[in-house]
Design an enzyme around this catalytic site. Sequence first.
Site, short mmCIF file in Angstrom:
data_model
loop_
_atom_site.label_atom_id
_atom_site.label_comp_id
_atom_site.label_asym_id
_atom_site.label_seq_id
_atom_site.Cartn_x
_atom_site.Cartn_y
_atom_site.Cartn_z
N GLU A 95 37.69 26.42 38.98
CA GLU A 95 38.69 25.54 39.62
C GLU A 95 38.07 24.16 39.84
O GLU A 95 38.21 23.56 40.91
CB GLU A 95 39.15 26.14 40.95
CG GLU A 95 39.66 27.58 40.82
CD GLU A 95 40.14 28.17 42.13
OE1 GLU A 95 39.50 27.95 43.16
OE2 GLU A 95 41.19 28.85 42.12
N CYS A 128 46.16 30.29 49.35
CA CYS A 128 45.81 29.05 50.05
C CYS A 128 46.91 28.00 49.97
O CYS A 128 47.15 27.26 50.93
CB CYS A 128 44.51 28.48 49.48
SG CYS A 128 44.45 28.41 47.68
#
Lengths: 637, 637
Positions: B307, B391
Site C-alpha cells: 500500500e 479503516c
Amino acid sequence: MATAQRTSPVVVDTSGSPYARMHPVPVDAVRLSDTVWAPRLTTVREVMLPSQHRALEETGRLANFRRSAGTAEGDFEGFYFNDSDVYKWLEAASWVLASRPDAELEHLVDRVIEEVGAAQLPDGYLDNFYLGKRNTLRWTELTRTHELYCAGHLFQAAVAHHRATGKTRLLEIATRFADLICDVFGPAEQGKRPGTDGHEEIELALVELSRETGERRYLDQACYFLHARGYGLAGGDEYHQDHRPFRELDAMVGHAVRAVYLNAGAADIYAETGEPALLTALERLWTSMVEWRIYVTGGIGARHEDEAFGVDYELPNARAYAETCAAIGSVMWNWRMLLLTGEARYADLLEHTLYNAVLPGVSLDGRAYFYENPLTSDGGYRRQPWFACACCPPNLARLLASLPGYIYSTSGAEIWVHLYADSSADIQLNGRTVQLRQRSDYPWDGTVELEIDTEGDYALLLRIPAWCESGATIAINDGLLLSEPQPGTYVRIERSWQPGDTVRVTFPMPVRLIEAYPYVEAASGRVAVMRGPILYCAEQVDHPGLDLRDVRLNEGAGTAPLVEPGARSLAGLPLLRVEATIASPDAGWDGRLYRTRRHPERLVEQRVRLTLVPYHAWANRDPGPMLVWLRATGPAE
Amino acid sequence: MATAQRTSPVVVDTSGSPYARMHPVPVDAVRLSDTVWAPRLTTVREVMLPSQHRALEETGRLANFRRSAGTAEGDFEGFYFNDSDVYKWLEAASWVLASRPDAELEHLVDRVIEEVGAAQLPDGYLDNFYLGKRNTLRWTELTRTHELYCAGHLFQAAVAHHRATGKTRLLEIATRFADLICDVFGPAEQGKRPGTDGHEEIELALVELSRETGERRYLDQACYFLHARGYGLAGGDEYHQDHRPFRELDAMVGHAVRAVYLNAGAADIYAETGEPALLTALERLWTSMVEWRIYVTGGIGARHEDEAFGVDYELPNARAYAETCAAIGSVMWNWRMLLLTGEARYADLLEHTLYNAVLPGVSLDGRAYFYENPLTSDGGYRRQPWFACACCPPNLARLLASLPGYIYSTSGAEIWVHLYADSSADIQLNGRTVQLRQRSDYPWDGTVELEIDTEGDYALLLRIPAWCESGATIAINDGLLLSEPQPGTYVRIERSWQPGDTVRVTFPMPVRLIEAYPYVEAASGRVAVMRGPILYCAEQVDHPGLDLRDVRLNEGAGTAPLVEPGARSLAGLPLLRVEATIASPDAGWDGRLYRTRRHPERLVEQRVRLTLVPYHAWANRDPGPMLVWLRATGPAE
C-alpha cells in the site's frame, strides 16, 4: 523398472509418445560454436556450476540433507523448497556431463547424490523440510510448502542424470519416492489421499519419469495430479491455478511460474494420452498469453504482488516482474508444444524468450542473476550472486546446459531445424548418423550456411522465423530454391543429399521498430527496437549527460538505423546506432506533475546518435538507467 | 488536566499554537447547503453512522471491548487494529453531535464510551488485542500491531467528543491511557522503554490531547515518538518511515497512510515548537509528493504491494492503489500545513483531494466504500458495504462529519475563505460574531456571492484557486475590485464592512484538458478532463457499444466541450459532453500484441459525443469500464 543402461540425453523424451509430432535430439548431438550460447555453456561449466555448488553448501541447502541423514546437527534451514535448488543443480550438472565428460564434476555429482540418498527414509519419503521435527506434518500442507514440487525436481534431475550418465543411483532414489507418492495420493474412493501441489512441477516430472522407466503408473499419477486441480485441493484460487479444472482454463492467471509449469506438464500428458481437450485448453491458454499478457521481451508475470499475471494489457515497465523462472517455464512449455504440433509459432516464441527473457537473467560473466526482469530501470537494480529464494540461478544453469538439445529435432526421415547458431551436429536418423554443420554469425547476421555431410534421402525442415517478415531466401549449392517463404513456418526440403551439399538461408535483418497494441498503456507512443530475434535497449552508460526519457527515436525512410560496423564494445556483442532527437519537456512545467494541456513551445531539439545494446546484456557495465520502450516521433496510431 | 467545560469543536485546535498562522472555526459555525457536501453530511448522519455502528457490532469490534471487560465470552476477534474503527466512529459521531443535537445518537455514543471505559485496566491500559490472552506481549510488537496507533485514534475521538459535547468521560479514559504511555515510553537513559509505533497516528493525537487538556507532557511525548523514528525501533525500513530520522526525510516513501499521518503529526508538533527543521522537512516532503508521486485525482500510494508510494512517476492507472485513507491523511496533513503557513497551495491540494480522492471513496447513497481508487477499471471493481480491514469507512465518516470546519479559518481580525460552497456561517472574530453567507452553485459554477451580515473592520482573505488560471474577478457591491488575481493565492480585502455588503467572486470554469509530465508513462498521449476543481471520467454505462479505450478526445479551439444544460442524470450532478473520435486499432494486428511499427491505414473515424461524469461519482450505476486518462488527438509533447 527399466534397467540402468545409458539412455539418450534428450530434454524431453517423446520418442515413444504417440501424440508427439517429433522427438528431440540428444544434448550431446550438437556442439555449439556461436557467439551467444557457446560462451554461456562454458560459463555454466566454469562459473555457474561451481559457484552454485558453493552457494548450496554455504546456505545449508546441502547440509539439510545431512541433517536428515543424521550426519549433521541442527534443524532444517532456509525456505521449505530449498531441496529443489539442489535437484536443479544436479540436473544442470547432468546435462553438462552429457555433453562433455568431466571426472571431477561427475565425482562431485555422485557425492551429492549419495547425500540425497542418505536422507531418504526407508519408505521412500524425501523432503528435508519434513524430515526433521515437522515429520508429522508430511503431506498436510501441499498448498503451501512445495512438497511435490521438490519431488518433481528430484525426478527431473534423476531422469537427466540417468540419460546423461547411465548411472541408476539417483533414478532409484526418485522411483522409490515416486512409488510412495503413487501409493499415497489419489481419489478417496480408492482409499487414497486426495491432493495436488500448490506449485506445479510434479506433473511433467512424473511423465518424464514414466518415459525413462517405462512405468505407466507414473503417467497415471501425473494425470491424477493434473485433473485434481480446480476443486480446491490446492488453494482453490487463481494464484494456484486451482480455480477451475484444467480443461476449462481460458486465461493465463495467477503465479506465472506455476502456470507455465502446469501447462508444460499438461503438454507432456497430452503427448502420451492424446486427450483432445488438453490440447484445446493448451492452445487457448497460449493464445491468451501471447495476445494479452506477455512482455515484448517474452517475459511473463506482470505483477510483483503474487509474482502473477496481470489482467489483459497490464504490462508495466519499471515494475515488470517477468521472473527469470517464468521465462524458463515458458521455454519448457513452448518446447513441448513444438514437439507436439510442429507449429513454428512455438519455436518463434521459444527463440524470442531464450534471447530476450531467459538470457537477461544471468550476467555475461555468469556470476550474478536477475530474479525480476524490468523493462526500464533507474539504475538501482542489479544482478545478485544468489538469493534466499534461489529458484532462478540453478534453473538458468539447467536450461543453458541443455540448450544444444533445442536446436534440432527429428521425425521419421525428417530433421527439423528450430534454432540457428554456428554449430556442428550428429543426428541419428533411422539408424544412420547425419552430420550437419551450421556456419553463421546468427543472431547478429541473418545468413546461415547448412552443410550436409551425410548422403541420403531425408528432409530438412527449416524454420522461417516470424520476425523475418520479408526477403528470406533459401538456396541449395548456390542455386536459389525459394524466395519469400512464409514467415512463421517450416520449409520442408526433401531430396537425396550428397556430402558437401550446402543450404544457404538468408534472413534479412533490418532494424525494426516494434509497437504495442494501442491498449498497452505502458508502451503508448513508444517503440522498442529489434533486429533479427534480438531486442535492444538503451543504457545510460553509453549516453553520459543525457536523460534517456527525453530521447525520441526518429522514424522514416531516411533515418533507418544501421549496425555500426565493428562496434563491439560490450563483450564483443554488436551494438546498434540509431538516429534520435532529444526533446526535453518544455519549460512550462514549473515543478508540476500535471497542467492544463498546452501546445508545447517551439523546442530546440538536439539530434543525437543513440547506442543500443542487446537487452539480454544490460546491467553488465556501470550502473545507470535503462529503457526498452523509447518514445518515438512519427505516426500516432 | 483541564476541566470538562465544552470547548470549541474545531478540527485542529491551533488557538494556542505559537507557530500557527491561523485557527480553524468550529464545525458548528458553518451550515452547508451546497449540492456536494451538504447531502453527504445528511448521509453521514442517516446512513453511514447507523450502518457502521451495526457493522462494528456484527463484526465483533464492540464485543472485543465487552470481552476485555469480562461481560462477553471469547477471545479478541478480527484484526489487531480493530479498536481503531470504534474510535473513528466515535469521533465521527462527535462531529455530528457538534453540529446538530441528536439525543438518540448521543445516548448511543455514551453507551459505546461506557463499554470502552469498562475495558480499560486500572493502570490505564486499553487495547483489546492485548487485553485477552496476549497480555504478556503488551508493548512488545509495536512495529506490527498498531498498539499506539489505536491509542491515537482513542485520543482523537476523546478530544472530538469533549469539544463537541463538553462531556469528560472519554477524555478521562484517554488521558489515563496517555499517562501510562508517557510513563512507559521514552529514552532508556530515563529508565523508560524506547519505542515508537509501526503505524503513525499517536503523534498528532497526543498534540491534540495536549491542546485539549493543557498537559505539556503529551506534547513532549509526541515529540519523543516522532524523533524516535529512523533508528530501527519501528522496523527500520522505508515502509514504516523508520529508515531515517524525520528531519532528514526527503521523499514520500513506504506505506502511504502511515507517511501522511506522520507528516500531519510533525506539522502539529511544529505548530507548538516551531522547530525550523520540521517545517523544512515537511515542505520538502510535500514538494516531493506533488511533483513526483501523486495521482491526478489527488490520490497517493501507487502500489498494491505494501500500500505504498512508488518511485517517481510510477502512477499506474488500473493498478493504482490510492487508498481512501491515504487521501484522508493527505487532507489532514494539508489542513495543518495551511494552518501553519497560510499558503494557498495547501488549500488547493486539500480542495482537489476532497473532491477527487476522498469523495470517490463512498457511494452517493453512503452505503458502500472504496478502499482502493483506481483510475481505470474493467468494470469488475465495485464499492463494498464494509471490509475486514475497515479503516476507510469510519475515516470517511469522521472527515465528512467535520467538513464544515474546513471552509473558513481566522487569524486576528482576518477571516480566511478556503473553500467555496453554498452555506451560512457565524464566525467568532475578536469577541464578535461575524455572519457570512455564501451563495453559489460551486463547484459546478464559478460564481460565489459572499454576503456579509455583520459590520466591522476586518479583512476577508479569499482563496483564488490555482485551477482558475485566468479571468477571475472580485467585485464588491457590484463594483469591480480586482480582475486577474494571481491564481493559487489569497486576496486580502480589508474594509469597514456594512451589513448587506456583497463580495462577488467569479472563477471562469472552462473545461480543461489536463496533461501529465512526459515521464508519466501511464498518461502518455492522454488527457484527463477537469472543470473547476472537479475531475471527470468516462463510464461505459453512458456509452453502450463503445470501447472507451478507442476514444480520442478532440482538441482545438473549435471543440471546446460544454456543460450540457440541464444534464443532471446522475443524482443531479452536472455531466460534461465532449467531442471525441472513435479510432479503433487498425485491422493489421491479427491478434498480435506487438508488431513492426507501420503507418496506420486510413481509418474510418467516427465522431461521437462523449458523456463525462465527476470521477467521484463513478461506479454508482450499472457496472462497466471506467477511464480517467483518455487518449487524445492533438499536439504530442
